[in-house]
Design a protein around this motif. Sequence first.
Motif, short mmCIF file in Angstrom:
data_model
loop_
_atom_site.label_atom_id
_atom_site.label_comp_id
_atom_site.label_asym_id
_atom_site.label_seq_id
_atom_site.Cartn_x
_atom_site.Cartn_y
_atom_site.Cartn_z
N LEU A 42 58.55 -30.17 3.80
CA LEU A 42 57.51 -29.16 3.58
C LEU A 42 58.07 -27.75 3.77
CD1 LEU A 42 54.57 -28.34 3.03
CD2 LEU A 42 54.10 -28.65 5.47
N MET A 66 55.48 -38.32 4.04
CA MET A 66 54.77 -37.09 4.35
C MET A 66 55.80 -35.96 4.43
SD MET A 66 52.00 -38.67 4.45
CE MET A 66 50.90 -37.32 4.73
N TYR A 115 49.37 -29.00 1.21
CA TYR A 115 49.57 -29.26 2.63
C TYR A 115 48.39 -28.63 3.37
CZ TYR A 115 51.08 -24.45 3.41
OH TYR A 115 51.13 -23.08 3.50
N GLY A 116 48.23 -29.03 4.63
CA GLY A 116 47.16 -28.44 5.43
C GLY A 116 47.63 -28.18 6.84
N CYS A 117 47.69 -29.25 7.64
CA CYS A 117 47.92 -29.08 9.09
C CYS A 117 49.37 -28.78 9.44
CB CYS A 117 47.50 -30.35 9.80
SG CYS A 117 48.53 -31.78 9.35
N ARG A 118 50.31 -29.20 8.61
CA ARG A 118 51.76 -29.14 8.86
C ARG A 118 52.18 -30.04 10.02
NH1 ARG A 118 53.57 -22.85 8.58
NH2 ARG A 118 51.91 -22.16 7.23
N TYR A 119 51.30 -30.90 10.50
CA TYR A 119 51.66 -31.70 11.66
C TYR A 119 51.00 -33.08 11.62
CZ TYR A 119 52.84 -32.84 16.45
OH TYR A 119 53.33 -33.47 17.57
N ARG A 120 51.20 -33.82 10.56
CA ARG A 120 50.83 -35.23 10.53
C ARG A 120 49.37 -35.49 10.90
NH1 ARG A 120 55.20 -39.32 13.11
NH2 ARG A 120 54.54 -41.21 12.09
N ARG A 121 48.49 -34.65 10.41
CA ARG A 121 47.08 -34.84 10.75
C ARG A 121 46.19 -34.94 9.51
NH1 ARG A 121 48.67 -36.16 14.76
NH2 ARG A 121 48.45 -35.35 16.87
N CYS A 122 46.51 -34.20 8.45
CA CYS A 122 45.55 -34.10 7.35
C CYS A 122 45.86 -35.02 6.16
CB CYS A 122 45.48 -32.65 6.86
SG CYS A 122 46.99 -32.11 6.02
N GLY A 123 47.08 -35.48 6.02
CA GLY A 123 47.44 -36.39 4.93
C GLY A 123 47.63 -35.72 3.58
N LEU A 124 47.52 -34.41 3.52
CA LEU A 124 47.56 -33.73 2.22
C LEU A 124 48.96 -33.59 1.64
CD1 LEU A 124 44.96 -30.85 2.78
CD2 LEU A 124 44.68 -32.95 1.46
N CYS A 125 49.98 -33.68 2.49
CA CYS A 125 51.34 -33.37 2.01
C CYS A 125 52.08 -34.60 1.49
CB CYS A 125 52.15 -32.71 3.13
SG CYS A 125 52.49 -33.82 4.50
N CYS A 185 55.60 -33.08 5.66
CA CYS A 185 55.64 -32.26 6.89
C CYS A 185 56.38 -32.93 8.03
CB CYS A 185 54.24 -31.84 7.32
SG CYS A 185 53.25 -33.17 8.01
N LEU A 207 45.60 -41.43 7.55
CA LEU A 207 45.40 -40.01 7.22
C LEU A 207 44.75 -39.84 5.84
CD1 LEU A 207 48.89 -38.57 8.27
CD2 LEU A 207 46.78 -38.61 9.61
S1 FES Z 1 50.50 -31.17 6.18
FE1 FES Z 1 48.95 -32.36 7.18
S2 FES Z 1 49.87 -34.35 7.32
FE2 FES Z 1 51.42 -33.13 6.43
#
Ligand code: FES
Length: 211
Positions: A28, A66, A46-56, A68, A134
């Motif tokens: 990312l 993922m 991407y969203g959270c940058r930390y393994r939370r949102c699943g968008l990446c 991120c 996610l």
């Molecule tokens: S940016 Fe949210 S899980 Fe990767």
Amino acid sequence: MHRFNPEADIKPVWKAYAVPYENKNTVLGALQYIQEKIDPSLAFRYGCRYRRCGLCAVEINGKPAMACYTYAEDGLRVGPLSGLHLIRDLVVDRKSFFEELKKYSLYLEPSDGHNARGTPVMEPEQGARLRSCLECLSCISRCPNRSSGEGFGVPLIYVRLAQLHFDPRDRKDRLAQAKLLGIDRCRNCNKCFCPNGIAIIKDAIKPLLGG
Ligand code: FES
């Protein structure tokens, strides 16, 4: 890097980009570098940058991952999740799947204090894995039954159903619901890879088949 602009390109192309190597830089981070310093038109989610949102979620060297929390390294081939409608570059259509999902009533239906179907037993680690979904859509991107037109409900739906099946507050018969959605057609092919560590066949499909 997979590039595709539907307004200009007839088909996708692969382009190479040089990104300075920094220790523990993620894929990312590399995508953001390319967008900021080389080509602002690069599209990715991407969203959270930390393994939370699943968008990446993307495919890295042909496998869902993922962005991120995958470390960048030389020669990585980064593409969109396959099997989903491609919108642009690394961005696939998520909206139509979640629209479709609304039809299935995959929400907690609480009992009035007594759970008539009983509470199935679940290993704590299995529960933690199931809860870690996610909704990144990696699992459905590779499912061969998804595009076969056989009415198979796709892996993410079964992960949701298994979460509810093991939830003592839920009163609905999730095994029957899974059957109606075609879980018997699962080919046990294990292509429904989850980059967040859910063993989809073992944690969700088998328990819903009564195993
Ligand atoms: S940016 Fe949210 S899980 Fe990767």
